[in-house]
Enzyme design. Structure first.
Site, PDB file in Angstrom:
ATOM      1  N   GLU A   1     -39.414  15.054 -10.839  1.00 43.49           N
ATOM      2  CA  GLU A   1     -38.224  15.178  -9.984  1.00 43.49           C
ATOM      3  C   GLU A   1     -37.639  13.830  -9.591  1.00 43.49           C
ATOM      4  OE1 GLU A   1     -38.983  17.881  -6.687  1.00 43.49           O
ATOM      5  OE2 GLU A   1     -38.992  19.601  -8.034  1.00 43.49           O
TER       6      GLU A   1
ATOM      7  N   GLU B   1     -41.620  24.073 -12.807  1.00 42.52           N
ATOM      8  CA  GLU B   1     -41.882  24.501 -11.427  1.00 42.52           C
ATOM      9  C   GLU B   1     -40.954  25.671 -11.152  1.00 42.52           C
ATOM     10  OE1 GLU B   1     -42.132  21.687  -8.192  1.00 42.52           O
ATOM     11  OE2 GLU B   1     -42.909  20.131  -9.539  1.00 42.52           O
TER      12      GLU B   1
HETATM   13  O1  AHR Z   1     -44.437  22.448  -5.743  1.00 44.57           O
HETATM   14  C1  AHR Z   1     -44.172  21.759  -4.558  1.00 44.57           C
HETATM   15  C2  AHR Z   1     -43.256  20.565  -4.758  1.00 44.57           C
HETATM   16  O2  AHR Z   1     -41.988  21.032  -5.122  1.00 44.57           O
HETATM   17  C3  AHR Z   1     -43.614  19.614  -5.859  1.00 44.57           C
HETATM   18  O3  AHR Z   1     -44.515  18.640  -5.462  1.00 44.57           O
HETATM   19  C4  AHR Z   1     -42.292  18.978  -6.184  1.00 44.57           C
HETATM   20  O4  AHR Z   1     -42.222  18.559  -7.517  1.00 44.57           O
HETATM   21  C5  AHR Z   1     -41.278  20.040  -5.831  1.00 44.57           C
HETATM   22  O5  AHR Z   1     -40.265  19.542  -5.055  1.00 44.57           O
END
Ligand code: AHR
Length: 525
Positions: free
Chosen positions: A190, A314
């Site tokens: 990210e 994610e």
């Molecule tokens: O999954 C929780 C968080 O969400 C992770 O660390 C990050 O990559 C995202 O913002």
């Protein structure tokens, strides 16, 4: 017509008032289902690692401190590739801290989650744990926040070179004679997010990712590299970020990442916007289509023959910004493994979650990998109590059943006719979301959600000519949308046989009643 949800049984729910139809046609395939679609994510965050998968001293811990009850549940879940060690955590991580004798490993500040990292669990423990689960694939992320090219190359050499160099021999001395052979690598995490340690603009990140990708390939040409896309479809930089980053890295990467989390937003009157929440799959679908368009545009511009796919690494329901996700605060307050992001999922959360999985499957031609964020305790399908039991959250069920029946299969083109409903966030959306997967054994499984808050749906499935003869449907639905599994009531929400499913062998037509706000798997053998 608005109808009351009146019963708990899936065979006697509210009267059917809507209809929909799915035509299953064996001749029209989307793509084979990549096993990596059922990946998950273990971050050094809260109690995911510590007091989650690793809890020495727990009655269920094995000789390595891994909880055997958790391993059993991970196997049952059917998770494949595991992304590790972050997440935001990786952007401040020094991988060397987590290898070597445990007594020598330093304690460090974890800036991402305002915690203390003890480093008692690191790369070797992760590889060993995955081996014990069922030989799952490790997907490793490198730190491009506080670090860069040199440390990424060091880690790759340590992990993948068989021996004969200082770093590879260090790995061997640390107990792993054989290289870890890690194929998938995330080039940071990210990096578009202002919250990220070492956050960069697209131009700077693109340049860095390109040089790291080129360097990593010089060590191991077989690595599969994931470049950071946007951390949500709603980022201001979305689109431009993909364009800039892909332009610089395209030939040297295999995937671009997408991240998405959904929750029902609070409305002015204090209630939650459930109608939009139930349509979260519409946003995910649009996100995938937009990123696929950016990939295609870059490929055309560069006149490339190389293909880049999406790693949706994610995704989940996450009540982001609410109490369980509040970081510890204070200069002297850096707890070890605090309870963080321990969202308790309800029945409606599980339905949306199942809908997101359907959406990933529908896009199996472009999405070749995905990671459910996360695996244990932290926005997770599996919960544990420190020193106590482990149990399944509501979201466990759609994941495990989809993984069970879709792995190894082929997604068929969803020819779906459904009604629509109006949402505040996404306008008019289909009431039904569905996908059909033909398994390696020829059995067809249809995964379907009814997003309506009010009406049950008579769902018709028209099977191909060579259809099977038995049908079995399982549904996740609760009259109380907020019903959840907790420490005190660990099996409150589960799957139920849906006895309304019938198959007319003469016409190859299935009818099944889908309760409002429900997720169903219909399997024909
Ligand atoms: O999954 C929780 C968080 O969400 C992770 O660390 C990050 O990559 C995202 O913002």
């Amino acid at each position: 017509m608005t109808q009351q949800i009146t019963t708990t049984s899936t065979s006697s729910h509210s009267p059917v008032s809507q209809t929909s139809r799915l035509i299953v046609d064996n001749d029209f395939e989307v793509a084979p289902v990549n096993d990596r679609l059922f990946g998950s994510f273990v971050e050094h965050l809260g109690r995911c690692v510590y007091d989650g998968i690793y809890e020495p001293g727990h009655p269920e811990a094995d000789e390595d401190g891994f909880r055997k009850d958790v391993i059993e549940l991970v196997r049952e879940l059917g998770a494949t590739t595991i992304r590790y060690p972050g997440g935001n955590f990786v952007s401040g991580y020094r991988w060397e801290d987590g290898v070597g004798p445990k007594g020598d490993r330093p304690r460090r500040l974890d800036l991402a989650w305002h915690s203390t990292e003890t480093n008692q669990f690191g790369l070797h423990e992760m590889a060993k744990w995955l081996h014990k689960v069922s030989g799952n694939e490790l997907m490793e992320a490198v730190n491009l926040g506080t670090r860069g090219l040199k440390n990424a190359l060091d880690l790759l050499e340590y992990a993948n070179i068989p021996g004969g160099t200082e770093l590879s021999e260090r790995r061997r001395a640390n107990g792993a004679d054989e290289p870890f052979g890690i194929r998938m690598w995330c080039l940071g995490n990210e990096m578009d997010g202002p919250w990220q340690t070492g956050h960069k603009n697209a131009e700077d990140y693109g340049k860095l990712a390109a040089s790291v990708a080129a360097g990593m390939r010089m060590i191991d040409p077989d690595v599969e590299l994931v470049v950071c896309g946007s951390s949500s479809h709603a980022m201001d930089t979305f689109g431009e970020w993909e364009e800039t980053v892909l332009d610089k890295t395209y030939e040297n990467v295999d995937f671009v990442s997408c991240h998405a989390y959904y929750h029902p937003e609070l409305k002015a009157d204090g209630t939650r916007d459930m109608a939009s929440f139930l349509a979260s799959g519409v946003d995910m679908d649009g996100f995938i289509k937009d990123v696929a368009a950016a990939i295609d545009a870059t490929k055309a511009r560069l006149k490339s023959r190389h293909d880049v796919f999406i790693s949706f690494d994610e995704w989940n329901v996450w009540y982001l910004g609410e109490e369980p996700s509040r970081n510890p605060e204070g200069i002297g307050n850096w707890p070890v493994a605090p309870r963080l992001l321990e969202d308790v999922y309800s029945a409606v959360d599980a339905v949306v979650f199942g809908d997101l999985l359907i959406t990933l499957l529908r896009n199996a031609d472009r999405v070749h990998a995905a990671s459910l964020a996360q695996l244990v305790n932290v926005i997770a399908p599996i919960m544990t109590e420190t020193g106590g039991p482990a149990w399944r959250q509501t979201t466990f069920y759609p994941f495990s059943l989809t993984a069970k029946y879709a792995k190894g299969g082929t997604v068929l083109e969803p020819k779906l006719a459904s009604g629509t409903y109006e949402t505040a966030k996404y306008g008019e959306v289909p009431t039904i979301n569905a996908v059909a997967v033909r398994g390696a054994d020829g059995a067809v499984t249809v995964f379907v959600t009814n997003r309506s808050l009010e009406a049950a749906n008579d769902f018709e499935i028209r099977l191909p000519e060579d259809h099977g003869t038995t049908v079995h449907a399982q549904t996740l639905h609760e009259d109380d949308l907020l019903a959840a599994n907790t420490l005190d009531d660990q099996t409150r929400v589960t799957l139920h046989d849906n006895d309304t499913a019938t198959l007319d062998p003469a016409t190859g037509t299935i009818h099944v009643t889908l309760p409002p706000v429900s997720w169903t798997a219909v399997r024909v053998k």
